[in-house]
Design a protein around this motif. Structure first.
Motif, mmCIF file in Angstrom:
data_model
loop_
_atom_site.group_PDB
_atom_site.id
_atom_site.type_symbol
_atom_site.label_atom_id
_atom_site.label_comp_id
_atom_site.label_asym_id
_atom_site.label_seq_id
_atom_site.Cartn_x
_atom_site.Cartn_y
_atom_site.Cartn_z
ATOM 1 N N LEU A 203 -1.182 119.702 74.978
ATOM 2 C CA LEU A 203 -1.165 119.321 76.392
ATOM 3 C C LEU A 203 -2.431 119.806 77.096
ATOM 4 O O LEU A 203 -2.979 119.098 77.957
ATOM 5 N N ARG A 204 -2.913 120.989 76.739
ATOM 6 C CA ARG A 204 -4.175 121.464 77.314
ATOM 7 C C ARG A 204 -5.308 120.509 76.969
ATOM 8 O O ARG A 204 -6.145 120.184 77.827
ATOM 9 N N ASP A 205 -5.339 120.046 75.718
ATOM 10 C CA ASP A 205 -6.402 119.118 75.308
ATOM 11 C C ASP A 205 -6.287 117.790 76.049
ATOM 12 O O ASP A 205 -7.301 117.185 76.429
ATOM 13 N N VAL A 206 -5.069 117.312 76.236
ATOM 14 C CA VAL A 206 -4.866 116.072 76.986
ATOM 15 C C VAL A 206 -5.409 116.231 78.404
ATOM 16 O O VAL A 206 -6.129 115.347 78.926
ATOM 17 N N ARG A 207 -5.090 117.328 79.034
ATOM 18 C CA ARG A 207 -5.519 117.539 80.414
ATOM 19 C C ARG A 207 -7.029 117.751 80.520
ATOM 20 O O ARG A 207 -7.646 117.324 81.504
ATOM 21 N N GLU A 208 -7.625 118.378 79.523
ATOM 22 C CA GLU A 208 -9.085 118.514 79.528
ATOM 23 C C GLU A 208 -9.749 117.148 79.410
ATOM 24 O O GLU A 208 -10.738 116.864 80.093
ATOM 25 N N ALA A 209 -9.205 116.286 78.536
ATOM 26 C CA ALA A 209 -9.750 114.935 78.404
ATOM 27 C C ALA A 209 -9.559 114.149 79.687
ATOM 28 O O ALA A 209 -10.444 113.374 80.095
ATOM 29 N N ALA A 210 -8.422 114.333 80.338
ATOM 30 C CA ALA A 210 -8.175 113.643 81.606
ATOM 31 C C ALA A 210 -9.189 114.082 82.656
ATOM 32 O O ALA A 210 -9.756 113.253 83.384
#
Length: 324
Positions: A203-210
């Motif tokens: 989820l952290r990676d998803v939010r960083e990409a977002a």
């Protein structure tokens, strides 16, 4: 905090005397019991009610629950026609549709399906992303579409969905590439990691990409797909889950739990395990009921319904803790 249930649309989850039309009654019971969403899966592994057909049947027979796919495999269908089908379901349900999509998996869970669909296995992720882009363009009124793989001209006017822009589209998958694509392009994330720690890092990676794409974290719904069995204790729950895994996937539980989130045990055991995922950031749980006939499915649904207030309380606790 949303808690949904995956409907048992596959024959592997039906008893010998079960009538698949009972799925409508089960869905209405789930809605009355406090579940906020009803999901269906999409596969050619075993005979089942086709996903979009099931959702079309639920649109007029339910009232408030979200109707979703977990996950739709667009490569099994022509992309323009499925855009029309999804828009129609969104209309019939009054804007209650959510579409989680996937590109299939290696082995018997994916590659043979591409052959049956007369599509190449190679570049399947790019094809999936372009298909979603095409749907959104058509729902916005486009009459042509030109990308690297999908190219169409002179597209007839599409049925408009209930909501401007169409239903939200989530992505299943937890590879680094899938996490990045979720953050850039999708409205939600629906993985099934066996360890809540992996969910939190994903989820952290998803939010960083977002953030890198100029999107807010709130633009992406963090969801979880998890198989659940509430029983007398962990041992009996795992036995039932093992039977479910063998009937559904042809593999023992000890193999399935290496790749998918599974939770078994008493109500307290299940609540504790789900609470760990909620603490990791999950805000929409899609529960698959580990039972092999519709009566047992209903029993498991009712047991899990009893946990809904506690799961939502765990979410409130996680939110308060994060805020402090």
């Amino acid at each position: 905090m949303d808690i949904g249930v995956l409907l048992p649309t596959g024959t592997a989850q039906w008893g010998a005397s079960d009538d698949p039309r009972e799925l409508i009654a089960l869905s209405r019971h789930a809605e009355r019991s406090g579940f906020s969403s009803l999901f269906v899966n999409d596969s050619l592994i075993s005979p089942r009610i086709e996903a979009l057909t099931m959702l079309a049947a639920l649109a007029p027979t339910t009232e408030t629950v979200t109707l979703g796919t977990a996950a739709l495999m667009p490569f099994l269908r022509r992309p323009i026609q499925v855009a029309q089908s999804l828009a129609s379901i969104d209309l019939l349900s009054g804007g209650r549709l959510t579409v989680a999509v996937g590109a299939g998996f290696p082995g018997r869970f994916g590659r043979p399906f591409y052959k049956l669909s007369e599509l190449p296995w190679e570049r399947r992720f790019a094809r999936l992303d372009e298909t979603v882009m095409l749907w959104r363009a058509l729902w916005d009124g486009a009459d042509s579409f030109h990308r690297e793989i999908l190219r169409f001209d002179d597209i007839p006017r599409m049925t408009p969905p209930f909501r401007a822009g169409g239903p939200p589209i989530w992505l299943g998958g937890a590879t680094p590439a899938a996490l990045a694509r979720t953050g850039r392009l999708y409205d939600g994330w629906l993985p099934y990691p066996p360890d809540p720690v992996d969910y939190a890092s994903g989820l952290r990676d998803v939010r960083e990409a977002a953030a890198g794409a100029g999107r807010a974290a709130e633009d992406i719904t963090p969801a979880l797909f998890v198989s659940v069995r509430i029983d007398a204790d962990v041992e009996s729950g795992r036995r039932a889950l093992d039977a479910y895994a063998r009937a559904t996937y042809g593999m023992p539980l000890q193999e399935l739990e290496k790749i998918q989130a599974v939770v078994a045990g008493s109500a307290d055991d299940v609540l504790e395990r789900l609470g760990r995922y909620v603490a990791a950031g999950v805000r929409h749980v899609v529960v698959r009921l580990a039972a092999l006939d519709l009566n047992s499915q209903r029993d498991q649904l009712e047991r899990i319904a009893d946990l809904i207030p506690a799961v939502r309380a765990a979410r409130d606790h996680a939110f308060t803790s994060a805020g402090s």
